[in-house]
Design an enzyme around this catalytic site. Structure first.
Site, PDB file in Angstrom:
ATOM      1  N   HIS A 130      37.135  29.593  40.730  1.00 56.14           N
ATOM      2  CA  HIS A 130      38.232  30.047  41.957  1.00 56.14           C
ATOM      3  C   HIS A 130      37.442  29.800  43.403  1.00 56.14           C
ATOM      4  O   HIS A 130      37.341  31.075  42.942  1.00 56.14           O
ATOM      5  CB  HIS A 130      38.935  30.887  41.774  1.00 56.14           C
ATOM      6  N   GLY A 166      44.191  36.487  45.647  1.00 54.32           N
ATOM      7  CA  GLY A 166      44.887  36.981  46.195  1.00 54.32           C
ATOM      8  C   GLY A 166      45.860  38.025  45.209  1.00 54.32           C
ATOM      9  O   GLY A 166      46.102  39.102  45.444  1.00 54.32           O
ATOM     10  N   CYS A 167      46.198  36.764  44.641  1.00 55.30           N
ATOM     11  CA  CYS A 167      47.371  37.697  43.459  1.00 55.30           C
ATOM     12  C   CYS A 167      46.450  38.887  42.477  1.00 55.30           C
ATOM     13  O   CYS A 167      47.448  39.786  41.853  1.00 55.30           O
ATOM     14  CB  CYS A 167      47.804  36.401  42.575  1.00 55.30           C
ATOM     15  N   VAL A 181      36.064  32.609  45.770  1.00 53.84           N
ATOM     16  CA  VAL A 181      36.775  34.290  46.255  1.00 53.84           C
ATOM     17  C   VAL A 181      37.440  33.890  45.183  1.00 53.84           C
ATOM     18  O   VAL A 181      38.428  34.053  44.272  1.00 53.84           O
ATOM     19  CB  VAL A 181      37.550  33.354  47.005  1.00 53.84           C
ATOM     20  N   ASP A 203      48.330  42.569  41.438  1.00 49.42           N
ATOM     21  CA  ASP A 203      48.703  42.548  40.516  1.00 49.42           C
ATOM     22  C   ASP A 203      47.502  43.849  40.303  1.00 49.42           C
ATOM     23  O   ASP A 203      48.196  44.766  39.674  1.00 49.42           O
ATOM     24  CB  ASP A 203      47.479  41.337  39.146  1.00 49.42           C
TER      25      ASP A 203
END
Length: 176
Positions: free
Chosen positions: A73, A82-83, A79, A87
């Site tokens: 990713h 963001g999820c 990076v 989480d």
């Protein structure tokens, strides 16, 4: 006060015990196993701290250039998704409910607003997550509502409001 509820910090080995169902007992709150476990330690946990006086949790993830998500990713532009940061905040809130000795396995239920104001990229050192518990509702199931954020080396990168996590004892269902 028993040994578990008097602990105010947890090591990586403690977190792995939780992931294997050994920390809070069978059928209760668990963390995911690596690589989905998104922090390396809980540096502080309390049931009376934070802005609302209802609890606060601080956890950290050591940022290294070889973290698994950097490989996928995005190719050539690594990076942290963001999820995964979001989480981590849900994981911490579920852990908090287990630490309070509330029964049942945990589930992330919802989030109010999420803001990404930075990125977690190779070269960073410490991603520090903060949870401020707004309230814990104890009924047939247990629901926690909190706000959270993450800072990479002291700079805020993620924020989330109204995180909701529930623990559902046997027979109860999330969303039922």
């Amino acid at each position: 006060m028993d040994e578990l509820s008097s602990k105010s910090s947890f090591t990586y080995d403690d977190l792995l015990q939780c992931a294997h169902g050994e920390l809070f007992g069978p059928g209760n709150a668990r963390l995911p196993l690596p690589p989905m476990l998104m922090f390396d330690r809980i540096v502080s946990i309390s049931d009376d701290g934070g802005e609302h006086g209802n609890g606060q949790i601080v956890a950290e993830l050591d940022i290294t250039d070889d973290l698994w998500f950097y490989q996928c990713h995005f190719e050539g532009d690594p990076v942290m998704p963001g999820c995964l940061g979001l989480d981590a905040l849900w994981q911490m809130l579920g852990f908090f409910l287990g630490w309070l000795k509330r029964p049942g396995p945990g589930r992330a239920l919802s989030v109010g607003e999420v803001k990404f104001s930075g990125e977690v990229k190779p070269g960073g050192k410490i991603l520090r997550y903060h949870i401020d518990v707004r309230k814990v509702i104890k009924r047939a199931f247990t629901l926690a509502i909190a706000d959270g954020y993450a800072e990479l080396d002291g700079e805020r990168v993620y924020e989330a409001t109204n995180l909701r996590v529930g623990l559902f004892p046997e027979g109860e269902k999330a969303g039922a």
